[in-house]
Design an enzyme around this catalytic site. Structure first.
Site, PDB file in Angstrom:
ATOM      1  N   TRP A 243       0.838  -1.201   0.000  1.00 35.39           N
ATOM      2  CA  TRP A 243       0.000   0.000   0.000  1.00 35.39           C
ATOM      3  C   TRP A 243       0.876   1.255   0.000  1.00 35.39           C
ATOM      4  O   TRP A 243       0.578   2.240  -0.673  1.00 35.39           O
ATOM      5  CB  TRP A 243      -0.903   0.016   1.231  1.00 35.39           C
ATOM      6  N   HIS A 244       1.966   1.190   0.757  1.00 34.00           N
ATOM      7  CA  HIS A 244       2.848   2.353   0.824  1.00 34.00           C
ATOM      8  C   HIS A 244       3.578   2.584  -0.497  1.00 34.00           C
ATOM      9  O   HIS A 244       3.617   3.699  -1.001  1.00 34.00           O
ATOM     10  CB  HIS A 244       3.879   2.172   1.945  1.00 34.00           C
ATOM     11  N   LYS A 245       4.134   1.510  -1.047  1.00 35.46           N
ATOM     12  CA  LYS A 245       4.873   1.677  -2.293  1.00 35.46           C
ATOM     13  C   LYS A 245       5.138   0.321  -2.927  1.00 35.46           C
ATOM     14  O   LYS A 245       5.370  -0.662  -2.230  1.00 35.46           O
ATOM     15  CB  LYS A 245       6.210   2.396  -2.032  1.00 35.46           C
TER      16      LYS A 245
ATOM     17  N   TYR B 211       4.303  11.712   3.624  1.00 38.70           N
ATOM     18  CA  TYR B 211       3.332  10.736   3.154  1.00 38.70           C
ATOM     19  C   TYR B 211       2.655  11.165   1.856  1.00 38.70           C
ATOM     20  O   TYR B 211       1.828  10.438   1.323  1.00 38.70           O
ATOM     21  CB  TYR B 211       2.281  10.447   4.243  1.00 38.70           C
TER      22      TYR B 211
ATOM     23  N   PHE C  44       2.805   8.670  -0.983  1.00 39.06           N
ATOM     24  CA  PHE C  44       1.994   7.450  -0.973  1.00 39.06           C
ATOM     25  C   PHE C  44       0.583   7.710  -1.468  1.00 39.06           C
ATOM     26  O   PHE C  44      -0.200   6.793  -1.527  1.00 39.06           O
ATOM     27  CB  PHE C  44       1.953   6.852   0.440  1.00 39.06           C
TER      28      PHE C  44
END
Length: 465
Positions: free
Chosen positions: A315-317, A462, A465
């Site tokens: 989800w983050h990267k 953030y 993201f």
């Protein structure tokens, strides 16, 4: 447009608030919606129409889900979730997927020059939770498209969360009360968040940059960078969340907390209940519980934890470092739940040290874009790269930034909050605090403004993201 910019603080926000406060109740959502769309358009002209499509599509799909009571209900949910996550996949994961296809099958499929739309991970998860909650009848669909558009586009949470669910704000979107007390509380919360970002996180960023540029790296410089990285991320992201919650209060909304002093915990399990709470709860409610949660045998439960954490990393990267990050925390959480939780409950200091060491090491993966860079960072930290323990450059930067480090550590604990609450128990001191508080926040705002003007504004971490 970022919250910690002159444009936002002294132009966008005052104009928006004046129009919002003096607008009749029935037009407040219109003012908020138009302001939010301007806010998004300012930061993301390229994908503005995609965002508009997201609002319209999810609103009408939710109506179809709610209207139908047969198999079509599930069909529309699947269609809604598929479209949302296909869009997310294309922008965020397509190139990563193709890179791996090329690697595995020795193909030469061209990569695309794709720029990720601002806040896509956050508004995709908001859309998904909304559709699932309507399907499960945990919430009713929005009464009209203005309500849903206001929820999804609200500039307070649009770009970086918290991931607010429609059910959490539905009543306040339809009807909300505003008061001077709420508004003043919102201003103070916003200024605290701004101070965390500008006076601490951004200054730590300069310290980290100085450590990175040291010609002869040392073990101490590697650890100082790792500790400063996680401190900076916490102050940056929790600062944004404070500002978001503060803005919500100014507008008459009560958003749930997103951070609750996670470093002040005696286990990694508790840490993740207090860090990025809205994301943790999203994965727990919509993925972990859907997979069976704790109501399955241990092997399946542990597998569920690993799946959730691999997805959290992705989800983050889309990168191997973030997959390792998710795998690392998933495995340690399993070990902790199986063997260590009772021990840490009895030995809280040991648990506190364990939690912070594990987190510092884990977030080294968060800050490295390549496996080569990650391996080098770990070699430096654990003395496997034939480097010295400390040198004069490391000591010089450490001494120069020691005060900021100490303040940042204190700001990451409930120490100041507890001291102030204790002092407020005395009526005379409480009166003095109430008198001095507005002055304190004005001084902080002036300091933040000076820092912003004297330096280029750093985007929130953030945002990527």
């Amino acid at each position: 447009m970022v919250f910690s910019s002159i444009t936002f603080i002294y132009y966008f926000l005052p104009i928006m608030l004046i129009l919002y406060i003096f607008a009749p109740k029935k037009y407040k959502n219109i003012v908020l919606l138009i302001s939010s769309l301007i806010f998004y358009f300012y930061g993301e002209v390229r994908y503005f129409l995609l965002f508009i499509f997201s609002i319209i599509f999810n609103y009408f799909i939710s109506k179809l889900i709610e209207k139908n009571k047969d198999k079509k209900r599930k069909f529309y949910l699947i269609i809604g979730l598929t479209i949302n996550f296909l869009v997310l996949f294309y922008f965020k994961y397509y190139n990563f997927f193709i890179e791996n296809i090329n690697l595995l099958f020795k193909t030469n499929i061209s990569l695309l020059n794709i720029l990720i739309p601002l806040g896509i991970s956050f508004f995709t998860f908001k859309n998904a939770s909304y559709l699932i909650d309507v399907y499960k009848e945990k919430t009713k669909s929005a009464k009209n498209i203005i309500y849903y558009a206001t929820y999804l586009s609200m500039f307070c949470t649009l770009v970086q969360g918290p991931i607010i669910r429609y059910n959490d704000v539905q009543n306040e979107i339809e009807k909300r009360n505003m008061s001077f007390k709420m508004f003043s509380k919102g201003i103070s919360r916003f200024v605290i968040g701004l101070s965390k970002k500008v006076l601490l996180a951004d200054v730590l960023g300069k310290f980290i940059q100085s450590l990175t540029l040291i010609e002869n790296q040392t073990i101490i410089s590697a650890w100082l960078k790792a500790i400063s990285d996680i401190l900076r991320l916490y102050l940056d992201f929790s600062g944004y969340s404070d500002m978001s919650i503060g803005l919500g209060l100014m507008l008459g909304f009560h958003f749930l907390e997103n951070f609750d002093y996670p470093f002040w915990t005696n286990s990694l399990t508790k840490f993740w209940r207090k860090w990025h709470i809205s994301l943790t709860n999203w994965f727990k409610d919509y993925i972990y519980i859907s997979l069976g949660g704790n109501k399955v045998n241990n092997i399946r439960k542990y597998l569920n934890i690993l799946i959730v954490w691999l997805l959290t990393g992705l989800w983050h990267k889309a990168s191997y470092c973030f997959l390792l990050w998710g795998l690392y925390f998933g495995i340690i959480l399993i070990i902790e739940k199986k063997f260590l939780l009772n021990f840490f409950d009895k030995h809280k200091i040991i648990g506190l040290l364990w939690t912070n060491i594990v987190v510092v090491i884990g977030f080294v993966m968060f800050y490295n874009d390549s496996l080569t860079g990650l391996l080098l960072a770990f070699k430096n930290m654990f003395g496997f790269n034939n480097i010295s323990f400390i040198n004069s450059q490391t000591l010089y930067y450490f001494v120069n930034y020691l005060f900021v480090l100490i303040i940042s550590i204190i700001a990451s604990t409930p120490l100041l909050k507890n001291v102030i609450n204790k002092l407020k128990e005395n009526k005379k001191i409480n009166k003095a605090i109430n008198f001095l508080e507005p002055i304190f926040y004005i001084i902080l705002l002036i300091l933040c403004t000076a820092f912003i003007i004297s330096d280029s504004t750093n985007p929130f971490l953030y945002f990527r993201f």
